[in-house]
Design a protein around this motif. Structure first.
Motif, PDB file in Angstrom:
ATOM      1  N   GLY A   2       3.477 -48.154  -4.595  1.00  0.00           N
ATOM      2  CA  GLY A   2       2.439 -48.889  -3.736  1.00  0.00           C
ATOM      3  C   GLY A   2       1.029 -48.846  -4.262  1.00  0.00           C
ATOM      4  N   ASN A   6      -2.267 -49.387   0.399  1.00  0.00           N
ATOM      5  CA  ASN A   6      -1.278 -49.152   1.449  1.00  0.00           C
ATOM      6  C   ASN A   6      -1.795 -47.709   2.108  1.00  0.00           C
ATOM      7  N   ILE A   7      -2.243 -46.724   1.288  1.00  0.00           N
ATOM      8  CA  ILE A   7      -2.944 -45.346   1.945  1.00  0.00           C
ATOM      9  C   ILE A   7      -3.864 -45.693   2.890  1.00  0.00           C
ATOM     10  N   GLY A  10      -2.844 -46.830   6.256  1.00  0.00           N
ATOM     11  CA  GLY A  10      -2.167 -45.855   7.160  1.00  0.00           C
ATOM     12  C   GLY A  10      -3.407 -44.937   7.708  1.00  0.00           C
ATOM     13  N   ILE A  90      -0.545 -46.159  -6.824  1.00  0.00           N
ATOM     14  CA  ILE A  90      -0.422 -44.836  -6.228  1.00  0.00           C
ATOM     15  C   ILE A  90      -0.057 -43.753  -7.520  1.00  0.00           C
ATOM     16  N   ASP A 122      -3.045 -37.426   0.222  1.00  0.00           N
ATOM     17  CA  ASP A 122      -2.716 -38.646   0.974  1.00  0.00           C
ATOM     18  C   ASP A 122      -1.629 -39.290  -0.128  1.00  0.00           C
ATOM     19  N   LYS A 125       1.965 -37.547   0.481  1.00  0.00           N
ATOM     20  CA  LYS A 125       2.538 -38.022   1.415  1.00  0.00           C
ATOM     21  C   LYS A 125       2.943 -39.426   1.304  1.00  0.00           C
ATOM     22  N   TYR A 126       2.209 -40.347   0.769  1.00  0.00           N
ATOM     23  CA  TYR A 126       2.738 -41.715   0.531  1.00  0.00           C
ATOM     24  C   TYR A 126       4.049 -41.878  -0.375  1.00  0.00           C
ATOM     25  N   ASP A 129       7.028 -40.286   1.750  1.00  0.00           N
ATOM     26  CA  ASP A 129       7.347 -41.327   2.649  1.00  0.00           C
ATOM     27  C   ASP A 129       8.181 -42.480   1.794  1.00  0.00           C
ATOM     28  N   GLU A 130       7.703 -42.936   0.957  1.00  0.00           N
ATOM     29  CA  GLU A 130       8.391 -44.064   0.385  1.00  0.00           C
ATOM     30  C   GLU A 130       9.713 -43.416  -0.378  1.00  0.00           C
TER      31      GLU A 130
END
Length: 147
Positions: A2, A6-7, A10, A90, A122, A125-126, A129-130
């Motif tokens: 990402g 994208n972060i 959110g 990212i 952040d 976490k991204y 989640d991915e």
């Protein structure tokens, strides 16, 4: 992988800031009240000047024996911090943060205007989640329930 945008989608673009003439004590209160590790430093015109973090406090106030109620943010802030744009990957953010040992990246637009702030939390976490999403898709594929 990402991108920074994208972060920001959110978490939002809200950024907590402090004026350069504020005292370190006033800025620390904001850090505690907002439960964040850094504040961006902006002037009256909302011009981005730098960043103030817990690390700046530890290294430039506590270890130097300075007084929090008498030292201004201008005296100890990190000027010209490393920044990223919304288009940065990212993965590149993670590399910059790791290589430079920093925990926060201000996000600026093409004109250098501040539009957000991302933290190492952040980014992690991204990525988590991915990875979770990829694992779920692979499990569905293996079990034949992939649509």
């Amino acid at each position: 992988m990402g991108r920074v945008r994208n972060i920001l989608v959110g978490k939002g673009h809200a950024v907590y800031s402090v004026h350069p003439d504020s005292t370190v004590y006033e800025a620390l209160k904001v850090l505690v009240d907002r439960n964040v590790g850094a504040l961006v430093v902006v002037d009256e015109g909302e011009r981005f000047l730098g960043i103030f973090s817990e690390r700046d406090y530890a290294r430039r106030v506590i270890l130097k024996g300075r007084a929090s109620k008498e030292t201004t943010i201008r005296e100890i802030m990190t000027e010209h911090p490393i920044t990223v744009t919304e288009d940065e990957t990212i993965e590149n953010c993670m590399c910059k943060m790791t290589d430079k040992r920093i925990r926060h990246l201000p996000v600026v637009d093409d004109n250098g205007r501040l539009i957000g702030l991302i933290s190492i939390g952040d980014v992690v976490k991204y990525i988590m989640d991915e990875q979770k999403h990829i694992i779920e898709n692979l499990e569905c594929y293996i079990h034949g329930t992939h649509h």
